[in-house]
Design an enzyme around this catalytic site. Structure first.
Site, short mmCIF file in Angstrom:
data_model
loop_
_atom_site.label_atom_id
_atom_site.label_comp_id
_atom_site.label_asym_id
_atom_site.label_seq_id
_atom_site.Cartn_x
_atom_site.Cartn_y
_atom_site.Cartn_z
N CYS A 8 12.25 -11.63 5.48
CA CYS A 8 11.69 -11.50 4.13
C CYS A 8 12.85 -11.24 3.17
CB CYS A 8 10.62 -10.42 4.07
SG CYS A 8 11.23 -8.75 4.45
N ASN A 11 13.78 -6.83 3.86
CA ASN A 11 13.72 -6.32 5.25
C ASN A 11 13.26 -4.86 5.31
OD1 ASN A 11 16.00 -5.90 8.09
ND2 ASN A 11 13.88 -6.56 8.11
N CYS A 13 9.71 -4.20 4.04
CA CYS A 13 8.24 -4.21 4.01
C CYS A 13 7.66 -5.23 5.00
CB CYS A 13 7.72 -4.52 2.60
SG CYS A 13 8.14 -3.26 1.38
N ARG A 14 7.75 -6.52 4.67
CA ARG A 14 7.05 -7.53 5.46
C ARG A 14 7.68 -7.81 6.81
NH1 ARG A 14 7.26 -11.90 0.86
NH2 ARG A 14 9.14 -10.64 0.50
N ASP A 123 4.61 -10.67 -1.33
CA ASP A 123 5.49 -9.50 -1.39
C ASP A 123 4.67 -8.29 -1.86
OD1 ASP A 123 7.40 -7.62 -1.85
OD2 ASP A 123 8.70 -8.94 -3.03
P1 4NP Z 1 10.13 -7.14 1.55
O1 4NP Z 1 9.76 -6.40 0.18
O2 4NP Z 1 10.88 -8.40 1.19
O3 4NP Z 1 8.81 -7.44 2.16
O4 4NP Z 1 10.97 -6.18 2.34
C1 4NP Z 1 10.71 -6.16 -0.83
C2 4NP Z 1 11.54 -5.09 -0.71
C3 4NP Z 1 12.45 -4.83 -1.72
C4 4NP Z 1 12.51 -5.66 -2.82
C5 4NP Z 1 11.69 -6.74 -2.92
C6 4NP Z 1 10.77 -7.00 -1.91
N1 4NP Z 1 13.44 -5.39 -3.85
O5 4NP Z 1 13.44 -6.13 -4.85
O6 4NP Z 1 14.22 -4.43 -3.75
#
Ligand code: 4NP
Length: 154
Positions: A8, A11, A13-14, A123
């Site tokens: 993702c 790294n 959340c998803r 997201d």
């Molecule tokens: P992920 O979620 O891609 O599912 O881990 C996010 C975590 C952080 C950010 C965006 C999405 N960020 O912009 O910091």
């Protein structure tokens, strides 16, 4: 042994949630596999998953608190049989990074479950609880389909 990398943006959340869900489904089916997760963004490297992601995974019986964020590397494109991107933007980033000697298949994780009705795992970072639950629901369906596919090919 098959190997799968879940990718993702951050790294946190998803993709750590995806690794845990696929690990759970694969091991419940008795399928040995190597899995990991990574982000296209370096911003959160070394950090544990988002507390909301840890909380929602724990509601589904999974502990992702020990995970630490890392960024995708060029070696990942040879180390893993398949790389599963959470959304189209992650997939575009991966296609741009992909080295000429890559051997991994790179695709959207929801391509495993085309009938789910959503191609991308949204997201949840800027949203609420419902977004995190939706991530888990989608990944459960995708992981179930991968297990079915692997069982059929055995
Ligand atoms: P992920 O979620 O891609 O599912 O881990 C996010 C975590 C952080 C950010 C965006 C999405 N960020 O912009 O910091």
């Amino acid at each position: 042994m098959q190997s799968f990398l879940f990718v993702c943006l951050g790294n946190i959340c998803r993709s750590p949630t995806a690794k845990a869900m696929f690990d759970y489904k694969l091991s419940a089916a008795g399928i040995e596999a190597f899995t990991d997760s990574a982000g296209t963004l370096g911003y959160h490297v070394g950090r544990p998953p988002d507390p909301r992601a840890i909380h929602h995974a724990s509601r589904w019986g999974m502990d992702i608190s020990v995970e630490r964020a890392r960024q995708v590397t060029l070696a990942d494109f040879r180390r893993f049989n398949r790389i599963y991107a959470m959304d189209q933007s992650n997939l575009d980033d991966l296609e741009r990074l992909r080295p000429p000697n890559a051997t991994a298949r790179v695709e959207l994780v929801m391509s495993l479950a085309p009938d789910y009705g959503l191609c991308e795992v949204p997201d949840p970072y800027y949203g609420g609880d419902q977004g995190f639950e939706q991530v888990l629901d989608m990944l459960e369906t995708a992981a179930t389909r991968l297990v079915e596919e692997l069982k059929q090919s055995r």
